[in-house]
Design a protein around this motif. Structure first.
Motif, mmCIF file in Angstrom:
data_model
loop_
_atom_site.group_PDB
_atom_site.id
_atom_site.type_symbol
_atom_site.label_atom_id
_atom_site.label_comp_id
_atom_site.label_asym_id
_atom_site.label_seq_id
_atom_site.Cartn_x
_atom_site.Cartn_y
_atom_site.Cartn_z
ATOM 1 N N THR A 57 0.831 -1.197 0.000
ATOM 2 C CA THR A 57 0.000 0.000 0.000
ATOM 3 C C THR A 57 0.869 1.252 0.000
ATOM 4 O OG1 THR A 57 -1.643 -1.204 1.265
ATOM 5 C CG2 THR A 57 -1.873 1.180 1.175
ATOM 6 N N LYS A 58 1.865 1.245 0.872
ATOM 7 C CA LYS A 58 2.796 2.380 0.848
ATOM 8 C C LYS A 58 4.212 1.847 0.964
ATOM 9 C CE LYS A 58 2.435 3.398 5.794
ATOM 10 N NZ LYS A 58 1.876 2.065 6.032
ATOM 11 N N ILE A 59 5.121 2.547 0.342
ATOM 12 C CA ILE A 59 6.515 2.133 0.404
ATOM 13 C C ILE A 59 7.296 3.202 1.134
ATOM 14 C CG2 ILE A 59 8.570 1.564 -0.951
ATOM 15 C CD1 ILE A 59 5.617 1.080 -2.892
ATOM 16 N N LEU A 60 7.849 2.801 2.279
ATOM 17 C CA LEU A 60 8.618 3.720 3.111
ATOM 18 C C LEU A 60 10.104 3.430 2.938
ATOM 19 C CD1 LEU A 60 6.589 3.466 6.444
ATOM 20 C CD2 LEU A 60 6.338 5.142 4.602
ATOM 21 N N LEU A 61 10.892 4.455 3.071
ATOM 22 C CA LEU A 61 12.336 4.273 3.140
ATOM 23 C C LEU A 61 12.787 4.671 4.534
ATOM 24 C CD1 LEU A 61 13.429 5.961 -0.222
ATOM 25 C CD2 LEU A 61 13.085 3.519 0.214
ATOM 26 N N SER A 62 13.859 4.087 4.998
ATOM 27 C CA SER A 62 14.416 4.516 6.277
ATOM 28 C C SER A 62 15.283 5.757 6.052
ATOM 29 C CB SER A 62 15.240 3.399 6.899
ATOM 30 O OG SER A 62 16.386 3.181 6.111
ATOM 31 N N GLU A 63 15.631 6.397 7.153
ATOM 32 C CA GLU A 63 16.429 7.629 7.041
ATOM 33 C C GLU A 63 17.743 7.395 6.326
ATOM 34 O OE1 GLU A 63 16.854 9.623 10.808
ATOM 35 O OE2 GLU A 63 14.733 9.320 11.247
ATOM 36 N N ASN A 64 18.352 6.248 6.562
ATOM 37 C CA ASN A 64 19.659 6.053 5.920
ATOM 38 C C ASN A 64 19.552 5.629 4.452
ATOM 39 O OD1 ASN A 64 18.876 3.468 6.518
ATOM 40 N ND2 ASN A 64 20.225 3.304 8.307
ATOM 41 N N GLU A 65 18.331 5.444 3.965
ATOM 42 C CA GLU A 65 18.154 5.241 2.519
ATOM 43 C C GLU A 65 17.902 6.566 1.789
ATOM 44 O OE1 GLU A 65 16.006 1.019 1.829
ATOM 45 O OE2 GLU A 65 15.059 2.214 3.403
ATOM 46 N N MET A 66 17.837 7.647 2.551
ATOM 47 C CA MET A 66 17.550 8.955 1.942
ATOM 48 C C MET A 66 18.743 9.398 1.091
ATOM 49 S SD MET A 66 16.226 12.319 3.993
ATOM 50 C CE MET A 66 17.787 12.701 4.795
ATOM 51 N N PRO A 67 18.479 9.902 -0.121
ATOM 52 C CA PRO A 67 19.591 10.382 -0.948
ATOM 53 C C PRO A 67 20.371 11.495 -0.231
ATOM 54 C CG PRO A 67 17.558 10.245 -2.247
ATOM 55 C CD PRO A 67 17.177 9.998 -0.819
ATOM 56 N N ARG A 68 21.676 11.528 -0.431
ATOM 57 C CA ARG A 68 22.533 12.540 0.207
ATOM 58 C C ARG A 68 22.959 13.633 -0.767
ATOM 59 N NH1 ARG A 68 23.852 10.320 5.406
ATOM 60 N NH2 ARG A 68 22.202 8.768 5.611
ATOM 61 N N GLN A 69 22.453 13.527 -1.993
ATOM 62 C CA GLN A 69 22.811 14.528 -3.009
ATOM 63 C C GLN A 69 21.554 14.913 -3.780
ATOM 64 O OE1 GLN A 69 25.780 12.102 -5.127
ATOM 65 N NE2 GLN A 69 27.323 13.578 -4.428
ATOM 66 N N TRP A 70 21.539 16.138 -4.256
ATOM 67 C CA TRP A 70 20.482 16.548 -5.175
ATOM 68 C C TRP A 70 20.949 16.266 -6.604
ATOM 69 C CZ3 TRP A 70 21.549 21.072 -1.711
ATOM 70 C CH2 TRP A 70 20.663 21.148 -0.649
ATOM 71 N N TYR A 71 19.995 16.064 -7.484
ATOM 72 C CA TYR A 71 20.325 15.781 -8.887
ATOM 73 C C TYR A 71 20.118 17.032 -9.736
ATOM 74 C CZ TYR A 71 19.624 14.364 -13.687
ATOM 75 O OH TYR A 71 19.681 14.299 -15.056
ATOM 76 N N ASN A 72 21.102 17.352 -10.537
ATOM 77 C CA ASN A 72 21.070 18.548 -11.371
ATOM 78 C C ASN A 72 20.865 18.161 -12.848
ATOM 79 O OD1 ASN A 72 21.388 21.012 -12.530
ATOM 80 N ND2 ASN A 72 23.536 21.308 -11.888
ATOM 81 N N ILE A 73 19.700 18.408 -13.377
ATOM 82 C CA ILE A 73 19.352 18.012 -14.751
ATOM 83 C C ILE A 73 20.233 18.719 -15.777
ATOM 84 C CG2 ILE A 73 17.585 19.797 -15.123
ATOM 85 C CD1 ILE A 73 16.875 16.271 -16.235
ATOM 86 N N MET A 74 20.776 19.879 -15.365
ATOM 87 C CA MET A 74 21.616 20.645 -16.283
ATOM 88 C C MET A 74 22.747 19.787 -16.862
ATOM 89 S SD MET A 74 21.525 24.240 -16.603
ATOM 90 C CE MET A 74 22.086 25.319 -15.298
ATOM 91 N N ALA A 75 23.214 18.838 -16.044
ATOM 92 C CA ALA A 75 24.328 17.988 -16.497
ATOM 93 C C ALA A 75 23.940 17.087 -17.660
ATOM 94 C CB ALA A 75 24.828 17.138 -15.326
ATOM 95 N N ASP A 76 22.655 16.790 -17.785
ATOM 96 C CA ASP A 76 22.233 15.784 -18.768
ATOM 97 C C ASP A 76 21.347 16.317 -19.883
ATOM 98 O OD1 ASP A 76 23.486 13.449 -17.586
ATOM 99 O OD2 ASP A 76 22.053 13.675 -15.939
ATOM 100 N N MET A 77 20.989 17.603 -19.835
ATOM 101 C CA MET A 77 20.112 18.156 -20.878
ATOM 102 C C MET A 77 20.841 18.209 -22.209
ATOM 103 S SD MET A 77 18.584 21.418 -18.799
ATOM 104 C CE MET A 77 17.519 22.087 -20.080
ATOM 105 N N PRO A 78 20.164 17.785 -23.272
ATOM 106 C CA PRO A 78 20.823 17.862 -24.586
ATOM 107 C C PRO A 78 21.137 19.317 -24.960
ATOM 108 C CG PRO A 78 18.857 16.469 -24.668
ATOM 109 C CD PRO A 78 18.856 17.122 -23.337
ATOM 110 N N ASN A 79 20.159 20.201 -24.780
ATOM 111 C CA ASN A 79 20.412 21.623 -25.027
ATOM 112 C C ASN A 79 20.375 22.392 -23.710
ATOM 113 O OD1 ASN A 79 20.401 21.341 -27.886
ATOM 114 N ND2 ASN A 79 18.151 21.187 -27.759
ATOM 115 N N LYS A 80 21.489 23.016 -23.344
ATOM 116 C CA LYS A 80 21.496 23.818 -22.117
ATOM 117 C C LYS A 80 20.590 25.033 -22.311
ATOM 118 C CE LYS A 80 24.729 21.040 -20.721
ATOM 119 N NZ LYS A 80 24.135 19.714 -20.461
ATOM 120 N N PRO A 81 19.994 25.514 -21.237
ATOM 121 C CA PRO A 81 19.150 26.702 -21.385
ATOM 122 C C PRO A 81 19.963 27.940 -21.757
ATOM 123 C CG PRO A 81 19.310 26.018 -19.064
ATOM 124 C CD PRO A 81 20.002 24.967 -19.871
ATOM 125 N N LEU A 82 19.298 28.899 -22.386
ATOM 126 C CA LEU A 82 19.930 30.181 -22.679
ATOM 127 C C LEU A 82 20.229 30.890 -21.365
ATOM 128 C CD1 LEU A 82 17.469 31.255 -25.530
ATOM 129 C CD2 LEU A 82 19.810 30.348 -25.788
#
Lengths: 454, 454
Positions: free
Chosen positions: B5-30
């Motif tokens: 019904t619900k999927i919980l993660l424990s605190e130590n499964e929490m990601p420690r980094q944010w993901y920056n899409i800028m690194a993977d976009m085919p065209n960077k924004p102006l």
């Protein structure tokens, strides 16, 4: 685990049984009496208003009772609930003690009331009931029951105590969203309501009056039953899932509570978190203190009398052996609507009488101050009811610090205060008194209240 | 696992980094442009209103950025957030598809906004800032920032869009509880506000105006900075923790989404849940569709123009390359106050332009109907904003059923609606129109809006 902030359990760690304190109490409670005959009530007396399975649970002495699969399925949408270590609150207090809280406000209803609403709706549905009537104070119980009834295809009529109906319009709308009909109590729909309105057209209402109204309607139709949100043994049984989860979570935290605290209306959230720990006292020689915090303006545990009294205002229930201020007692219009009840449930009353439960009465301003300190440090905006438990926890931490010791404190944060925000507004405006009535009025109402003696 | 019904993660499964899409976009924004020079803005242009660490994040092309320990500590009080399988909603719909939702309303602020409020307050504190100014629509961002600022010892002044200030008094009180000062916008405190009030004393306000006011105050004092709740790259960066958690949770559920849906104001909750899945499209050949649902009365992605425009009403921000209705556009007074913004964030705009993001506009009555179906089946009362995402998810399920296929649908339930209950009241009274303005007025306001061309 590094620095623990919250302890979560997975769904398959959720207890599959409720715990029944009746099995372990040294002195069993006295039986409820039929007021007409003075004799103990039998299942048939209760079957007019309750389904048989709940009546069985009401008198059961089995230690553990299985939670039905259909109930577990809905529990899974919000249980197990998290246990938090209140690190930021501890820091704000500068206490040496450890404060934990079990947060029951994270579910759809915003309080622990969902734990019993779901099985109550379920058992009624299983026995062919079509309509339910109930009372509600601040609206948490009514919200919990609205969703549960809608889920199982039952109609619901809620008598909402008038003062709360006016203070907390959001709660009514929430119940409407979940498909329930909500009427302010006292109402003109029932003889009980009309008689109160005749005596006092401006009556703020009380849980006792609302119960009378709901029971009156239920008694008129075989397909309509009544549901109660606190006080009774089966309600308290359902709430023990809180304490059973907390027991596992405290163990995961590597700790064990010296004291367990709950706010006190009829006893369900207090009993729910504390009874599993009381069992450890009874059976395994633990010494955890149980402390109930009640409003100074509705002080049944600290100023009431242990005697047989009615559970409702107009005398429709059996006579219950309990601490009571008298079933005619109209509590002051404090914002913690869920605590405005004249009596204490039978199980807690017996345990209090036998010295296993401590009680303390508090005024609402101190509790709001505690709630605001809590909100600013822990983030969660507490229900006015739960603020009494917070104030109780702060007392314990401060006393421990004065004594130079460190205690492990666990309290039940029974609900959130998102629909009670006007109470916070009054506080910030400087218009939140300790009580709305004068001390003289409160004392007079205690004198006037009708505690029957049998 | 049996029936999830619900999927919980424990605190130590929490990601420690944010993901920056800028690194993977085919065209960077102006690049953003300085309106005076027409040249790309540098860090020094932004340092008047933002701390340097956030400016660095705004332009960073690093794929992953570490979350500071102090931020992780506060994240732990409510993260990881639960992922739910909407079994009861699926049943109510009778759909063959699987519907999942990530619930971001379980934290103190009641929405995803806490994810960026905490790091923003933290970085400001680290750089010696003493006061923050900000805007808020429905009040979710303001609430999130109030607690975060109080936690880190910063003063906060919130300009709350006037129509929401009047519709949702509870939100103001919540911000007060967390120690913030709240002013309805347009106000007389700023030149920007006064000029709007001169033209229209009854102006309902808009996020664009409130941003102008908050920036104007921040620019006057070196110890005061400004914080924005959506739109900008660093805000969206912080929200990616949602999608990163959802990725782990979907894997635990043994599923992967065919489509990811979010409501769309400035883009932060939509981007937060969807960008980590978009990375899988870019890098690992997945084909998940990303669908943004915006209000028909504020349709920048479906009817706006991709061009350089200001982020605020009075032209204080750099010129941003985005889909916009014009910075002077005053959206209709819909209840989803958080979606009343004239433009789409730069990252989403570029991705939309490049065909990686779909968009759909919806009227508010359909969204409330979806919200009520959701509340009655899943229990949680959704924020008006989130109701757009629900309506989008229902569309996907119904379309799949028509096509005879089963899809895996994931949407972001960005917040709860406990402070928006008057909108539900209007709905039940039959007084909730699709929009407050007439279609002609809306079309006229689109014609009148000032989309600059450079």
């Amino acid at each position: 685990m590094e620095k623990i902030t919250k302890i979560l359990l997975s769904e398959n760690e959720m207890p599959r049984q409720w715990y029944n304190i009746m099995a372990d109490m040294p002195n069993k409670p006295l039986p409820p009496l039929n007021p007409a005959t003075g004799k103990p009530v039998g299942p048939e007396d209760l079957s007019v208003i309750f389904p048989m399975e709940l009546i069985k649970q009401e008198v059961s002495t089995e230690r553990y009772i299985d939670i039905p699969d259909e109930v577990l399925d809905l529990y899974r949408t919000f249980r197990p609930s998290p246990l938090y270590r209140a690190r930021n609150l501890e820091k704000a207090l500068g206490t040496k003690s450890k404060i934990y809280y079990k947060y029951e406000g994270g579910n759809y209803s915003g309080s622990h009331k969902a734990n019993t609403a779901i099985p109550q709706a379920y058992y009624n549905k299983m026995e062919g009931v079509r309509r339910i009537t109930t009372e509600t104070g601040a609206g948490q119980w009514g919200s919990a029951m609205s969703f549960a009834c809608n889920h199982f295809g039952l109609d619901l009529l809620v008598f909402m105590v008038r003062v709360s109906y006016n203070q907390k319009p959001g709660r009514k709308l929430m119940m409407n969203t979940y498909n329930a009909r909500v009427v302010p109590s006292p109402s003109t729909m029932t003889a009980a309501g009309r008689s109160v309105l005749e005596a006092d057209p401006d009556s703020p209402g009380s849980l006792g009056i609302a119960i009378s109204e709901a029971m009156e309607i239920a008694a008129q139709d075989p397909y309509t039953k009544y549901a109660l949100g606190s006080v009774l043994n089966h309600v308290i049984l359902h709430q023990t899932i809180i304490g059973q989860e907390a027991m596992i979570q405290m163990e995961m935290a590597g700790d064990y509570p010296d004291v367990v605290i709950g706010c006190f209306g009829g006893g369900s959230n207090f009993s729910g978190i504390s009874f599993p720990f009381l069992r450890e006292n009874f059976v395994n020689g633990k010494k955890t203190r149980l402390v109930a915090i009640e409003p100074a303006s509705c002080p049944k545990l600290t100023k009431g009398k242990f005697t047989y009294d009615f559970g409702d205002q107009s005398g429709m229930t059996p006579l219950l052996p309990m601490y009571t201020l008298g079933h005619n007692f109209i509590p002051d219009k404090i914002h913690a609507g869920g605590l405005r009840y004249h009596g204490a449930g039978v199980l807690v009353s017996q345990l209090r009488k036998d010295g296993f439960v401590e009680a303390k009465a508090k005024f609402q301003r101190e509790c709001f101050e505690a709630a605001i300190l809590f909100a600013r440090s822990e983030g969660i905006l507490p229900a006015p009811e739960s603020s009494y438990a917070i104030a109780g926890a702060l007392d314990e931490a401060r006393r421990a610090d004065l004594e130079g010791v460190s205690k492990t404190i666990l309290f039940n944060l029974s609900g959130h205060g998102h629909f009670d925000i006007t109470a916070y507004e009054k506080y910030f405006e400087g218009n939140l008194p300790d009580h709305e009535a004068t001390t003289e009025e409160i004392n007079q109402s205690l004198v006037n209240s009708a505690v029957p003696t049998f």
